[in-house]
Each structure stands twice: as C-alpha cells, then as structure tokens.
Design an enzyme around this catalytic site. Structure first.
Site: not given
Length: 550
Positions: A301, A312, A326
């Site tokens: 999460s 990223d 999740k």
C-alpha cells in the site's frame, strides 16, 4: 517458516478531496435510490419482518449485530480491500494508526490464560505504576482471564480507556503464588512508527519504518536530522513488513527526497472529479543523499507508493523481493453508530503510469497469493516471479519497470533460510527466547544499563551456559528436542542478544543487534555505488531537459 502478515487498508484518502465530498454524497444517494432501490428496500423489509414476526423476541442490539454481519459479507464480495467493520472493530483499527492513544503503555501476548507483558513503555502509566516486563496478568478489573473466552482485542479494549481513569490488574511475578495488585491510571501514550534509526557505519544511516501513521512524517524529519548531524551521507530506508497506513503521510515523506514539481502519484476512479495528481512541493531535504529502499512481500500500500515513486524518478535503488501489490484506495465512510465502510473508490498509479495492484479474480487466490509465491519459489529465485511482462513502463532515465503486481526490486535478494531452523522458529513462536531475555535482564539490569547500548554491542557476549539454560526452558515447554548444531547455537546467541537489547533499549536496541547478520542490509551496503550513479544520472537527465528548453 511461513508467516502471514495482515494488510491494513489506507485510511487517509480524504486528503485533498474535501471539495469532492459533497458531490460524492449526492451521487451516492442518487445511486442507491435508483440502481440499488430494489435490493435496499428488500433488505429493509426483511429486517422489518424479522423484528415483527419472528417467533423469538429479538432486541435491537441483536438486529444491529445481524445487520453488521450482512454488510460485512456484502463488502467482502466487492474487492479484497473494501471492508465494513462494526463500531468496536473500528475503534481498534483507528487506534492502530494514531500516533497517540489513551491506555496504559504495554506490549503483550495472550499466552495460556494470562496476559504476558513483553514490554513496558518507559515512563508510561504502567511503568510508573510498577508493572514490569515478564509480569503475567491473570485478572483485569475483577475479570479472570481465560484464553477460550478472551481475545487479544478484548484485552486491548479493557486496558485502553479515557485519560485519567483507573484500571486494576492482578499479576503473577517471578512465578510466586500470591498475586500483586497494580492500579494504573490511563494516560496519553505515544506510538512511534520508526522502530530504529542509527548509523550503520561512519556514513550510512539506517531507518526502520513500520507504518505511516499520523505523526510519522514528523518522526522522519527528527530522526533524519539526528543522523545528518552524526555524519550521514547516504540512507537505507527499510520498508520491509510495512503494510501501509495514511496516504498523506507517504506523500509527505516522498517530498523529503524529491525535487519540487515532480509527480508522486495520481489516482483514477469512477467519478472523474475525484481524480487527483500529487506533486512534490519543495522540501527535498535529503535531495543530495543516495538512497536504498528495502522491500519484501509484506511491503504494501502506502509503502509501495513511496518505493514506486522514488524508483520511477530514479531517486532510490530498490533492494529485496517483490512487494505485496496493493494499488487500490479506500474512502472511509463512518456512520452514526461509529461503524465504518472502507470503500474502494480509486486506483493509484506511480509517476510512470504503473498500476501495481495484483489481480484479484477470485478471493481465495488473492488471500493465498503470498503463500503461493512462497511455494512457487519466488522468495528464493528471481526467475520464479510470475509477472505480466507486457505491462512495461519507463523510469525518468529510461530504465524498464513493470506493473500489474507489486514493485519489482532493482536487485533481488532471496529469503535467508540459513539463520533460523524450525527449532529456532519454535523457540520464537513459543516466546522461549523472549521470556529468557526478560528474566535475564531482571537479574542483571543494573550491570547491563551501566554498560549502555554502544558498549553492549561491542562487548556483551551470550555464553554457552545461557544457551544451555534456554534449551532447558524449551524442554519444559515441551518443544521437540533436536541435535543442537553450531548453526542453531549461533542463531540462539544472536537472537538472545537482540531480545535482551530490546528489553533494555526497545526496538532501537533490537535492530542494532539483529541487523548485524541481515543479508539484505549487507548486500545493500555494497550497492551504494549504483544508488549514487542513479542520483547522478537523474541530475544529468534534468540538466539535459533544461538545456533543451533553452
């Protein structure tokens, strides 16, 4: 040994969406009044028939209980993370992510009809009243504890209560027959999210972050500031077994490591006015530090969100095993009776566009996913990871990352099964090591406290006599005896030293010892040249973008 960690849903979805709440309520009412009009009416009619005509008298409390059970079952059918919980469960769940609660300040386990006190928070209410680690609580406010009748949640509800109110416990200490009566006045208890933060070596800081609670960001600022003062030039951020928490907290921590204007994540849902993009706003206190983030299969999460955003942007090197997966966001809708519906309303995406939610075609497959990964060998071999390789995305500098099922580490580290044998796991599961550590500290507390943590790490050693005494305690607990190899003995020594440190210096002490043999941390320390290279590539990439604009 396989152990399952429960996933807690995000509960801070409201952040940044206040303007949309009114719209959602309106749309929600319209939706229920039209699309769901017939089943809602039917549900009400059934309850009405039960109340009026059922042969037995059913009080209102029973009807509420039946309704809660039906709503919980309904929520369970929607997706893996939509949940409906009653008022009592909500109180326990909500307290989990509070940085302060009102209670007595202990860590315990329910073991053979007694509450065994594992840890007493220093200067907390229980500590000031004289409760000690190792005490066995057999009665609370006149209620005799029986394992078949009480759950851990029941114990928590009896221990917690409004600040200033008393709770009376009766404890057995040092196996004496006479019970000791202890009256504890409840007070505010601070719950920390950072279990440990220390310098691994002269330049490497380490932070173990267990959850994203209401004051976690402030803790993070304070701990990183301390480490910077101690000479930290690079950081290991340990998110292993971090099951998530507040979305807003994860965003705040991401901003400590990202340049202003960089996207942290975006969300998409059924109602477009809820769709939101989150950008870093200009903190970036740690912008010059190479960072390695540790993850595993229980990293979930909000912790996946943080790891994914930094990966990223090529801001951190991710080391460990594939995370949980999740990527769904819950909106907590609380009702007048304090029950709550955590309704999945949006999906979140990392800056590159990755949706990291793993498939949930069937409930049973979803619930068994981690176990199946273990059985398929994913924890031991990177080649065993079953991931949809068609979901390909690019980081800021063009590295390939994948979506569709958690965060893939940049460097895979297999699960280390050499440190703990089945016998050692049995010792831990039955709290033999933990109880021996507490008993040893009581007998040697003054000497150990005088030693201090720094000298303890260097100079304290577990003796053969201590190991033999612990093994005898295991025999008394009817743990199956096995030949004690050198490897088993070394594991016992290492764990015992860690748990003695925990009893004295809490989790800071525990991880300072335990991490000394952690293979993932050892590997991470050898990978900082790559983390530094990522940081330089990101700077070069930014400079190239600026040059092109000019």
């Amino acid at each position: 040994m396989w152990r399952y960690k429960r996933l807690l849903p995000d509960k801070n979805f409201i952040l940044g969406m206040c303007a949309g709440i009114g719209l959602c309520l309106y749309v929600g009412l319209y939706f229920f009044q039209n699309s769901f009009k017939q089943p809602v009416r039917k549900f009400g009619e059934v309850l009405n028939y039960i109340e009026k005509y059922h042969i037995d008298t059913i009080d209102n409390a029973k009807l509420v209980e039946l309704t809660d059970a039906a709503l919980a079952k309904l929520a369970k059918q929607l997706d893996p993370h939509t949940t409906y919980i009653d008022a009592q469960q909500n109180a326990v769940s909500r307290n989990h992510l509070k940085s302060q609660i009102e209670g007595i300040g202990i860590e315990f386990i329910l073991l053979k009809d007694v509450v065994y006190v594992l840890h007493v928070i220093p200067k907390g209410p229980a500590d000031q009243a004289g409760l000690q680690a190792g005490d066995k609580v057999v009665k609370i406010d006149g209620h005799i504890l029986k394992e078949a009748e009480f759950t851990s949640n029941d114990i928590v509800s009896k221990m917690r209560g409004p600040k200033g109110t008393p709770v009376k416990v009766y404890v057995c200490r040092n196996n004496t027959k006479d019970l000791i009566e202890v009256t504890i006045i409840r007070d505010q208890i601070s719950i920390l999210s950072i279990d440990a933060g220390y310098m691994v070596d002269g330049q490497t800081g380490y932070i173990k972050l267990s959850q994203f609670a209401s004051k976690t960001h402030q803790e993070f600022i304070e701990r990183t500031s301390q480490l910077l003062e101690q000479g930290m030039k690079r950081l290991i951020l340990d998110l292993r077994d971090n099951s998530g928490g507040y979305l807003g907290t994860a965003l705040d921590i991401a901003e400590e490591m990202l340049e202003p204007g960089k996207m942290v994540l975006y969300t998409k849902g059924k109602y477009k006015k809820f769709d939101t993009k989150y950008y870093a706003k200009g903190k970036n206190r740690l912008g010059k530090l190479p960072i390695i983030i540790l993850i595993n299969e229980n990293t979930a999460s909000a912790s996946e969100l943080l790891a994914g955003a930094l990966q990223d942007h090529d801001r951190a090197l991710i080391v460990g095993r594939r995370s949980f997966g999740k990527g769904l966001v819950q909106w907590p809708i609380e009702f007048k009776d304090k029950s709550i519906l955590n309704l999945t309303v949006e999906r979140y995406f990392t800056p590159s566009g990755r949706f990291i939610q793993k498939p949930y075609n069937t409930r049973i497959d979803y619930e068994l996913d981690l176990y199946n990964r273990y059985k398929q060998g994913e924890y031991f071999h990177a080649d065993s990871i079953q991931l949809d390789k068609t979901l390909v995305y690019q980081t800021s500098t063009g590295r390939t990352v994948y979506g569709g099922g958690g965060i893939m580490p940049d460097h895979f580290i297999p699960l280390d099964t050499t440190t703990h044998s089945e016998y050692v796991n049995e010792l831990l599961d039955n709290y033999i090591v933990q109880q021996y550590a507490i008993t040893y500290v009581h007998a040697n507390k003054q000497k150990l406290e005088t030693l201090g943590l720094v000298d303890y790490l260097k100079d304290f050693h577990i003796t053969e006599e201590m190991v033999n005494q612990l093994i005898e305690e295991a025999k008394k607990a009817t743990i199956k005896q096995v030949p004690i190899s050198g490897q088993i003995k070394n594991s016992i020594k290492h764990l015992l030293k860690a748990y003695i440190a925990k009893t004295l210096w809490q989790y800071q002490g525990f991880y300072s010892v335990y991490n000394q043999t952690d293979t993932t941390i050892a590997k991470a320390l050898k990978l900082f040249n790559q983390a530094e290279a990522l940081l330089q590539e990101d700077i070069s990439h930014l400079a190239e973008q600026v040059r092109r604009r000019v």
